[in-house]
Design a protein around this motif. Structure first.
Motif, PDB file in Angstrom:
ATOM      1  N   ALA A 209       5.976 -30.062  10.957  1.00 43.13           N
ATOM      2  CA  ALA A 209       6.357 -31.348  11.541  1.00 43.13           C
ATOM      3  C   ALA A 209       5.611 -31.611  12.847  1.00 43.13           C
ATOM      4  O   ALA A 209       5.429 -32.770  13.239  1.00 43.13           O
ATOM      5  CB  ALA A 209       7.861 -31.392  11.779  1.00 43.13           C
ATOM      6  N   TYR A 210       5.165 -30.548  13.512  1.00 40.39           N
ATOM      7  CA  TYR A 210       4.372 -30.690  14.733  1.00 40.39           C
ATOM      8  C   TYR A 210       2.876 -30.742  14.437  1.00 40.39           C
ATOM      9  O   TYR A 210       2.046 -30.668  15.354  1.00 40.39           O
ATOM     10  CB  TYR A 210       4.674 -29.544  15.703  1.00 40.39           C
ATOM     11  CG  TYR A 210       5.961 -29.734  16.477  1.00 40.39           C
ATOM     12  CD1 TYR A 210       6.095 -30.793  17.382  1.00 40.39           C
ATOM     13  CD2 TYR A 210       7.036 -28.872  16.303  1.00 40.39           C
ATOM     14  CE1 TYR A 210       7.274 -30.971  18.097  1.00 40.39           C
ATOM     15  CE2 TYR A 210       8.221 -29.042  17.012  1.00 40.39           C
ATOM     16  CZ  TYR A 210       8.328 -30.099  17.909  1.00 40.39           C
ATOM     17  OH  TYR A 210       9.499 -30.285  18.605  1.00 40.39           O
ATOM     18  N   GLY A 211       2.533 -30.847  13.159  1.00 40.41           N
ATOM     19  CA  GLY A 211       1.142 -30.952  12.785  1.00 40.41           C
ATOM     20  C   GLY A 211       0.407 -29.631  12.745  1.00 40.41           C
ATOM     21  O   GLY A 211      -0.833 -29.597  12.742  1.00 40.41           O
ATOM     22  N   ARG A 212       1.153 -28.543  12.706  1.00 46.15           N
ATOM     23  CA  ARG A 212       0.548 -27.227  12.678  1.00 46.15           C
ATOM     24  C   ARG A 212       0.482 -26.688  11.250  1.00 46.15           C
ATOM     25  O   ARG A 212       1.305 -27.036  10.402  1.00 46.15           O
ATOM     26  CB  ARG A 212       1.341 -26.252  13.547  1.00 46.15           C
ATOM     27  CG  ARG A 212       1.488 -26.684  15.001  1.00 46.15           C
ATOM     28  CD  ARG A 212       2.156 -25.601  15.814  1.00 46.15           C
ATOM     29  NE  ARG A 212       1.351 -24.373  15.815  1.00 46.15           N
ATOM     30  CZ  ARG A 212       1.821 -23.188  16.198  1.00 46.15           C
ATOM     31  NH1 ARG A 212       3.091 -23.066  16.576  1.00 46.15           N
ATOM     32  NH2 ARG A 212       1.038 -22.132  16.177  1.00 46.15           N
ATOM     33  N   ALA A 213      -0.482 -25.812  10.988  1.00 47.81           N
ATOM     34  CA  ALA A 213      -0.557 -25.151   9.695  1.00 47.81           C
ATOM     35  C   ALA A 213       0.492 -24.042   9.677  1.00 47.81           C
ATOM     36  O   ALA A 213       0.448 -23.145  10.535  1.00 47.81           O
ATOM     37  CB  ALA A 213      -1.945 -24.563   9.472  1.00 47.81           C
ATOM     38  N   PRO A 214       1.444 -24.064   8.751  1.00 47.29           N
ATOM     39  CA  PRO A 214       2.510 -23.047   8.730  1.00 47.29           C
ATOM     40  C   PRO A 214       1.988 -21.623   8.685  1.00 47.29           C
ATOM     41  O   PRO A 214       2.601 -20.713   9.246  1.00 47.29           O
ATOM     42  CB  PRO A 214       3.298 -23.396   7.472  1.00 47.29           C
ATOM     43  CG  PRO A 214       3.067 -24.861   7.277  1.00 47.29           C
ATOM     44  CD  PRO A 214       1.654 -25.090   7.725  1.00 47.29           C
ATOM     45  N   GLU A 215       0.840 -21.408   8.052  1.00 53.12           N
ATOM     46  CA  GLU A 215       0.302 -20.054   7.952  1.00 53.12           C
ATOM     47  C   GLU A 215      -0.257 -19.553   9.281  1.00 53.12           C
ATOM     48  O   GLU A 215      -0.602 -18.366   9.423  1.00 53.12           O
ATOM     49  CB  GLU A 215      -0.789 -19.968   6.884  1.00 53.12           C
ATOM     50  CG  GLU A 215      -2.017 -20.822   7.137  1.00 53.12           C
ATOM     51  CD  GLU A 215      -1.899 -22.234   6.574  1.00 53.12           C
ATOM     52  OE1 GLU A 215      -2.956 -22.888   6.414  1.00 53.12           O
ATOM     53  OE2 GLU A 215      -0.760 -22.673   6.288  1.00 53.12           O
ATOM     54  N   ASP A 216      -0.335 -20.442  10.286  1.00 55.68           N
ATOM     55  CA  ASP A 216      -0.827 -20.039  11.598  1.00 55.68           C
ATOM     56  C   ASP A 216       0.288 -19.503  12.488  1.00 55.68           C
ATOM     57  O   ASP A 216       0.095 -19.315  13.696  1.00 55.68           O
ATOM     58  CB  ASP A 216      -1.525 -21.212  12.298  1.00 55.68           C
ATOM     59  CG  ASP A 216      -2.876 -21.530  11.675  1.00 55.68           C
ATOM     60  OD1 ASP A 216      -3.351 -20.722  10.860  1.00 55.68           O
ATOM     61  OD2 ASP A 216      -3.439 -22.591  11.992  1.00 55.68           O
ATOM     62  N   ILE A 217       1.471 -19.279  11.913  1.00 59.57           N
ATOM     63  CA  ILE A 217       2.583 -18.639  12.622  1.00 59.57           C
ATOM     64  C   ILE A 217       3.043 -17.449  11.795  1.00 59.57           C
ATOM     65  O   ILE A 217       3.334 -17.596  10.606  1.00 59.57           O
ATOM     66  CB  ILE A 217       3.777 -19.592  12.820  1.00 59.57           C
ATOM     67  CG1 ILE A 217       3.352 -20.854  13.566  1.00 59.57           C
ATOM     68  CG2 ILE A 217       4.894 -18.890  13.586  1.00 59.57           C
ATOM     69  CD1 ILE A 217       4.476 -21.840  13.755  1.00 59.57           C
ATOM     70  N   VAL A 218       3.101 -16.258  12.409  1.00 60.64           N
ATOM     71  CA  VAL A 218       3.604 -15.081  11.708  1.00 60.64           C
ATOM     72  C   VAL A 218       5.011 -14.775  12.206  1.00 60.64           C
ATOM     73  O   VAL A 218       5.287 -14.844  13.405  1.00 60.64           O
ATOM     74  CB  VAL A 218       2.682 -13.864  11.899  1.00 60.64           C
ATOM     75  CG1 VAL A 218       1.347 -14.090  11.208  1.00 60.64           C
ATOM     76  CG2 VAL A 218       2.459 -13.542  13.366  1.00 60.64           C
ATOM     77  N   ILE A 219       5.895 -14.464  11.273  1.00 64.98           N
ATOM     78  CA  ILE A 219       7.298 -14.211  11.593  1.00 64.98           C
ATOM     79  C   ILE A 219       7.586 -12.729  11.383  1.00 64.98           C
ATOM     80  O   ILE A 219       7.409 -12.191  10.295  1.00 64.98           O
ATOM     81  CB  ILE A 219       8.213 -15.093  10.728  1.00 64.98           C
ATOM     82  CG1 ILE A 219       7.953 -16.570  11.075  1.00 64.98           C
ATOM     83  CG2 ILE A 219       9.681 -14.728  10.934  1.00 64.98           C
ATOM     84  CD1 ILE A 219       8.736 -17.548  10.257  1.00 64.98           C
ATOM     85  N   LEU A 220       8.045 -12.083  12.479  1.00 62.85           N
ATOM     86  CA  LEU A 220       8.258 -10.646  12.458  1.00 62.85           C
ATOM     87  C   LEU A 220       9.662 -10.308  12.962  1.00 62.85           C
ATOM     88  O   LEU A 220       9.873 -10.174  14.174  1.00 62.85           O
ATOM     89  CB  LEU A 220       7.220  -9.924  13.336  1.00 62.85           C
ATOM     90  CG  LEU A 220       5.751 -10.108  12.982  1.00 62.85           C
ATOM     91  CD1 LEU A 220       5.139 -11.254  13.787  1.00 62.85           C
ATOM     92  CD2 LEU A 220       4.976  -8.823  13.259  1.00 62.85           C
ATOM     93  N   PRO A 221      10.628 -10.180  12.077  1.00 63.74           N
ATOM     94  CA  PRO A 221      11.967  -9.778  12.518  1.00 63.74           C
ATOM     95  C   PRO A 221      11.997  -8.316  12.966  1.00 63.74           C
ATOM     96  O   PRO A 221      11.259  -7.473  12.430  1.00 63.74           O
ATOM     97  CB  PRO A 221      12.831  -9.990  11.269  1.00 63.74           C
ATOM     98  CG  PRO A 221      11.879  -9.919  10.130  1.00 63.74           C
ATOM     99  CD  PRO A 221      10.582 -10.462  10.641  1.00 63.74           C
ATOM    100  N   GLY A 222      12.833  -8.031  13.946  1.00 60.47           N
ATOM    101  CA  GLY A 222      13.065  -6.650  14.334  1.00 60.47           C
ATOM    102  C   GLY A 222      13.938  -5.973  13.298  1.00 60.47           C
ATOM    103  O   GLY A 222      14.936  -6.547  12.849  1.00 60.47           O
ATOM    104  N   VAL A 223      13.574  -4.762  12.891  1.00 60.90           N
ATOM    105  CA  VAL A 223      14.312  -4.069  11.839  1.00 60.90           C
ATOM    106  C   VAL A 223      14.589  -2.632  12.240  1.00 60.90           C
ATOM    107  O   VAL A 223      13.878  -2.030  13.049  1.00 60.90           O
ATOM    108  CB  VAL A 223      13.546  -4.086  10.494  1.00 60.90           C
ATOM    109  CG1 VAL A 223      13.256  -5.506  10.053  1.00 60.90           C
ATOM    110  CG2 VAL A 223      12.263  -3.276  10.574  1.00 60.90           C
TER     111      VAL A 223
END
Length: 463
Positions: free
Chosen positions: A258-272
C-alpha cells in the motif's frame, strides 16, 4: 528456479533477558558474559561458521533492581558491534538504538561508521523505547505519548536515511594527479525543517558497499506495524503459532504494498525458541525442565511491572482479580503488551496470582522436537509464508550447538539454508536490493529528489 531460503539471526543475551532470571546459572555461561567481549566474539564466530545472516544486539537504557540479569549489566550496542566487526568477516551486525532519545545526525554518523568498519554489514533496529523511565535519564519529566513516539520515529528514520545519502557513491575521485579529492557536485546538504527535528547536514562520511545500513523494526501495535511496513527492510516480531505468523506476514506485506513498496523487499524474522532432543518426547522434557528451572514467582511478579511502566504489582492482593486499573500506567510504556496481559486476565477471570502463573508457566514452542521435527516445522513455516527467517535466542549454549550441529545440516541438505555466503553485504545475504543514493536516482530519472515526509523544506540540490 531456486527455492526460498531461510534467513538466520542469532540474538545475543548471554546472562538472560525478560523471563529468564536464572539462565546465567548455566555453568557454560560466564557469570559476566553480558560484558565479556570474548563471549560475544565466540558466539558471533560460531554463528558465522554456521552461515547465519546476522547477530542481533537488543538494548534499553532504563533499569530497576528487578530487571533481568542481561539488562542490569551489558555493553552498549554500537561499541560492541564495532568490536565484532573486526573479529568476523561475513555475518551481519544489527543493533538497537532508539529514535526517542537520539538525534538523527549523531545516530546516522555512528551507524555509517559501523557500516564502513564492517564493510557493509551493519543494521539498525529502530525502536521508540517502551521503558518509560528512560525519559528521566534524558532530562524529561515523562516519556512521549504513542502518537509523538511514532511520528518522531518516522521523521527520525527518514532524516537518517537522507543523511546517509549526503555523498553519492562516486563522490570521492581521490585523483592525486589532478589534486582532486572530492567531486563537490556529488555532495548534498539536507536543510531539513520538520515537526520534530531540524538538521542541516551534510553527513561527513561516505556510503558503504551496501549503500545504507539495513533498517529493522520491531513493534506489534498498529502504529508499529505501519511504521515497519513504511520504513523497514526487516521486521523482528513474535509468532506463537503458524496461523499467527502467517497473519502477521500477510498484514505487513499488504501494508508495504500500500506504500508502493515491493513486498519481497521486506524480510520478516520472528524470534523463536528452539529445543532439540533425541526424540520429540525428549525435547519436550528438556524444554519443560529448562523453563521450570528459570521460573521464580516473585521475580515474575516484579517483572510483570515492566510493560506497565514498572508499576509495582506487589501492592495488590494476589488472590483478588487482576487490577485492571494498572493499565493506565502503560500508556507511555509497552502499552500493546500490557493490554494483551490485561485482556487475558479479564477474558479468563484471573486473579493477579493466576495471571502471573499463566504468563510464566512452561510453554511449548512450535520448534521443539527431534532435529528432523524442528527442521520440518521450520520448512513448513517458510513454505507457508509465515516467515522469511528466524531469530534464535542463544540461551543455553548446549541447545544452540545442537541446532547448529543437528538441525542445520538437514535444512542445508534440502536447500532450505545456504551452503555458503553468496554476497559480501548484509543486504545481499538477506536478498535485499542495494540502497541506491536518492540523488543519483533522481538524476538518472530526471526528477528532483522527493522531500522528506513532514518537512517544511525540500532537499536542496547540492552544497
Amino acid at each position: 528456479m531456486t527455492r526460498r531460503q531461510l534467513k538466520l539471526g542469532a540474538v545475543l543475551t548471554p546472562t538472560g533477558g525478560p523471563g529468564h532470571p536464572y539462565t546465567w546459572l548455566d555453568p557454560e555461561i560466564p557469570a559476566d558474559a553480558s560484558v565479556d567481549i570474548d563471549w560475544y566474539i565466540r558466539y558471533a564466530r560460531l554463528a558465522e561458521q554456521a552461515r547465519f545472516d546476522l547477530v542481533f544486539i537488543v538494548d534499553s537504557q532504563f533499569i530497576t533492581p528487578d530487571s533481568p540479569p542481561h539488562y542490569l549489566n551489558r555493553l552498549e550496542p554500537l561499541t560492541l558491534l564495532s568490536a565484532l566487526a573486526v573479529a568476523t568477516e561475513h555475518i551481519g551486525l544489527v543493533g538497537t538504538l532508539t529514535t526517542s532519545f537520539n538525534q538523527p545526525f549523531n545516530l546516522a554518523r555512528r551507524f555509517a561508521s559501523l557500516d564502513l568498519i564492517s564493510r557493509g554489514r551493519a543494521g539498525w533496529n529502530v525502536v521508540t523505547s517502551g521503558d518509560s523511565g528512560t525519559a528521566g535519564n534524558y532530562g524529561l519529566e515523562e516519556h512521549y505519548d504513542y502518537a509523538t513516539r511514532y511520528g518522531r520515529a518516522l521523521e527520525h528514520v527518514e532524516v537518517v536515511k537522507a543523511l546517509w545519502d549526503s555523498y553519492e557513491d562516486d563522490a570521492f575521485p581521490r585523483d592525486r594527479e589532478a589534486r582532486r579529492f572530492l567531486d563537490a557536485d556529488k555532495l548534498h546538504t539536507l536543510d531539513h525543517r520538520g515537526e520534530h527535528f531540524s538538521v542541516v547536514g551534510p553527513l561527513n562520511i561516505e556510503r558503504s558497499r551496501q549503500g545504507q545500513p539495513v533498517i529493522f523494526q520491531a513493534g506489534d501495535s498498529d502504529q508499529g506495524r505501519d511504521l515497519g511496513a513504511r520504513i523497514a527492510d526487516g521486521i523482528f516480531t513474535h509468532a506463537p503459532s503458524f496461523e499467527a505468523g502467517a497473519a502477521f506476514y500477510t498484514d505487513i506485506k499488504t501494508r508495504a504494498a500500500a506504500y508502493g513498496r515491493a513486498p519481497e523487499d521486506i524480510v520478516i524474522l520472528p524470534g523463536v525458541s528452539v529445543t532439540v532432543g533425541d526424540t520429540d518426547a525428549d525435547a519436550r522434557e528438556i524444554e519443560r525442565a529448562t523453563q521450570l528451572a528459570d521460573n521464580d514467582f516473585g521475580k515474575s511478579l516484579r517483572e510483570l511491572g515492566r510493560p506497565f511502566g514498572w508499576h509495582d504489582f506487589r501492592q495488590y492482593d494476589l488472590d483478588a482479580p487482576f487490577p485492571a486499573e494498572a493499565l493506565q500506567h502503560a500508556e507511555r510504556s509497552f502499552y500493546t503488551q500490557a493490554k494483551k496481559i490485561a485482556d487475558l486476565a479479564a477474558d479468563r477471570g484471573l486473579t493477579l496470582r493466576q495471571t502471573v502463573e499463566a504468563l510464566s508457566a512452561p510453554k511449548t514452542s512450535p520448534f521443539t522436537g527431534s532435529a528432523e521435527t524442528v527442521a520440518n516445522e521450520l520448512q513448513r513455516w517458510l513454505d507457508g509464508h509465515a516467515l522469511d527467517g528466524i531469530n534464535i535466542h542463544i540461551g543455553h549454549p548446549a541447545q544452540f550447538q545442537r541446532f547448529v550441529d543437528e538441525v542445520l545440516p538437514i535444512l542445508r541438505e534440502r536447500g532450505v539454508v545456504r551452503e555458503d555466503y553468496e554476497q559480501n553485504t548484509l543486504r545481499g545475504n538477506l536478498g535485499l536490493p542495494f540502497a541506491e543514493n536518492r540523488y543519483t536516482r533522481a538524476r538518472r530519472e530526471g526528477v528532483d529528489p522527493a522531500p522528506l515526509p513532514g518537512t517544511t523544506a525540500s532537499l536542496s540540490a547540492s552544497v
